[in-house]
Design a protein around this motif. Structure first.
Motif, PDB file in Angstrom:
ATOM      1  N   LEU A   1      43.223  98.173  25.711  1.00  0.00           N
ATOM      2  CA  LEU A   1      43.632  98.047  27.101  1.00  0.00           C
ATOM      3  C   LEU A   1      42.798  98.970  27.965  1.00  0.00           C
ATOM      4  CD1 LEU A   1      47.510  98.144  26.648  1.00  0.00           C
ATOM      5  CD2 LEU A   1      46.076  96.130  26.979  1.00  0.00           C
TER       6      LEU A   1
ATOM      7  N   GLU B   1      43.483 100.536  33.840  1.00  0.00           N
ATOM      8  CA  GLU B   1      44.346  99.942  34.875  1.00  0.00           C
ATOM      9  C   GLU B   1      45.549  99.212  34.280  1.00  0.00           C
ATOM     10  OE1 GLU B   1      41.016  96.906  34.227  1.00  0.00           O
ATOM     11  OE2 GLU B   1      41.016  99.010  34.749  1.00  0.00           O
ATOM     12  N   HIS B   2      45.532  98.904  32.978  1.00  0.00           N
ATOM     13  CA  HIS B   2      46.651  98.229  32.326  1.00  0.00           C
ATOM     14  C   HIS B   2      47.679  99.207  31.740  1.00  0.00           C
ATOM     15  CE1 HIS B   2      43.710  94.853  32.193  1.00  0.00           C
ATOM     16  NE2 HIS B   2      44.801  94.200  32.587  1.00  0.00           N
TER      17      HIS B   2
ATOM     18  N   SER C   1      49.932 101.215  32.996  1.00  0.00           N
ATOM     19  CA  SER C   1      51.078 101.629  33.799  1.00  0.00           C
ATOM     20  C   SER C   1      52.357 101.223  33.055  1.00  0.00           C
ATOM     21  CB  SER C   1      51.039 100.943  35.172  1.00  0.00           C
ATOM     22  OG  SER C   1      51.333  99.561  35.034  1.00  0.00           O
TER      23      SER C   1
ATOM     24  N   ALA D   1      54.854  99.522  34.175  1.00  0.00           N
ATOM     25  CA  ALA D   1      55.185  98.119  34.463  1.00  0.00           C
ATOM     26  C   ALA D   1      54.343  97.182  33.624  1.00  0.00           C
ATOM     27  CB  ALA D   1      54.981  97.841  35.945  1.00  0.00           C
ATOM     28  N   ASN D   2      53.037  97.442  33.511  1.00  0.00           N
ATOM     29  CA  ASN D   2      52.162  96.568  32.736  1.00  0.00           C
ATOM     30  C   ASN D   2      52.491  96.643  31.240  1.00  0.00           C
ATOM     31  OD1 ASN D   2      50.771  95.621  34.958  1.00  0.00           O
ATOM     32  ND2 ASN D   2      49.141  97.144  34.796  1.00  0.00           N
ATOM     33  N   LEU D   3      52.761  97.841  30.736  1.00  0.00           N
ATOM     34  CA  LEU D   3      53.103  97.980  29.330  1.00  0.00           C
ATOM     35  C   LEU D   3      54.435  97.296  29.022  1.00  0.00           C
ATOM     36  CD1 LEU D   3      51.954 101.636  28.653  1.00  0.00           C
ATOM     37  CD2 LEU D   3      50.836  99.532  27.911  1.00  0.00           C
ATOM     38  N   SER D   4      55.376  97.378  29.956  1.00  0.00           N
ATOM     39  CA  SER D   4      56.668  96.724  29.765  1.00  0.00           C
ATOM     40  C   SER D   4      56.485  95.211  29.727  1.00  0.00           C
ATOM     41  CB  SER D   4      57.623  97.114  30.889  1.00  0.00           C
ATOM     42  OG  SER D   4      58.839  96.434  30.754  1.00  0.00           O
ATOM     43  N   ALA D   5      55.649  94.688  30.610  1.00  0.00           N
ATOM     44  CA  ALA D   5      55.374  93.254  30.620  1.00  0.00           C
ATOM     45  C   ALA D   5      54.720  92.809  29.331  1.00  0.00           C
ATOM     46  CB  ALA D   5      54.498  92.890  31.817  1.00  0.00           C
ATOM     47  N   LEU D   6      53.796  93.618  28.793  1.00  0.00           N
ATOM     48  CA  LEU D   6      53.163  93.284  27.502  1.00  0.00           C
ATOM     49  C   LEU D   6      54.180  93.270  26.370  1.00  0.00           C
ATOM     50  CD1 LEU D   6      49.816  95.269  27.681  1.00  0.00           C
ATOM     51  CD2 LEU D   6      50.069  92.787  27.561  1.00  0.00           C
TER      52      LEU D   6
ATOM     53  N   GLU E   1      56.255  90.052  26.134  1.00  0.00           N
ATOM     54  CA  GLU E   1      55.590  88.799  25.745  1.00  0.00           C
ATOM     55  C   GLU E   1      55.880  88.423  24.321  1.00  0.00           C
ATOM     56  OE1 GLU E   1      51.420  89.099  26.574  1.00  0.00           O
ATOM     57  OE2 GLU E   1      51.749  89.165  28.719  1.00  0.00           O
TER      58      GLU E   1
END
Length: 80
Positions: A64, A67-68, A70, A72-77, A80
């Motif tokens: 990663l 910029e990935h 954060s 929020a981004n880690l939570s979204a990953l 999935e």
């Protein structure tokens, strides 16, 4: 026999409070807990080593960019 132990402050406070609640001395509480630990059937079971634990190969690790990384981004990953 006398001995000295380094007990972390939070654990010491917990033990001291437990002894007070039970109307016992800290010495008697610790001796009782040690004796119970030595007498427990689980104390003879060997602890698992890293090679005894299950593992799952998921392929190559994710790479990663900064910029990935954060929350929020880690939570979204993870979702999935």
């Amino acid at each position: 026999m006398r001995t000295s132990l380094d007990i972390p402050d939070p654990l010491f406070r917990h033990l001291k409070a437990k002894a007070a609640l039970e109307g016992s001395t800290l010495r008697d509480l610790v001796l009782n807990l040690v004796q119970r630990g030595l007498n427990s059937s689980n104390s003879t079971a060997p602890l698992p080593t890293a090679s005894d634990l299950p593992s799952i190969s998921l392929g190559a690790p994710m790479v990663l960019s900064a910029e990935h990384l954060s929350n929020a981004n880690l939570s979204a990953l993870a979702d999935e």
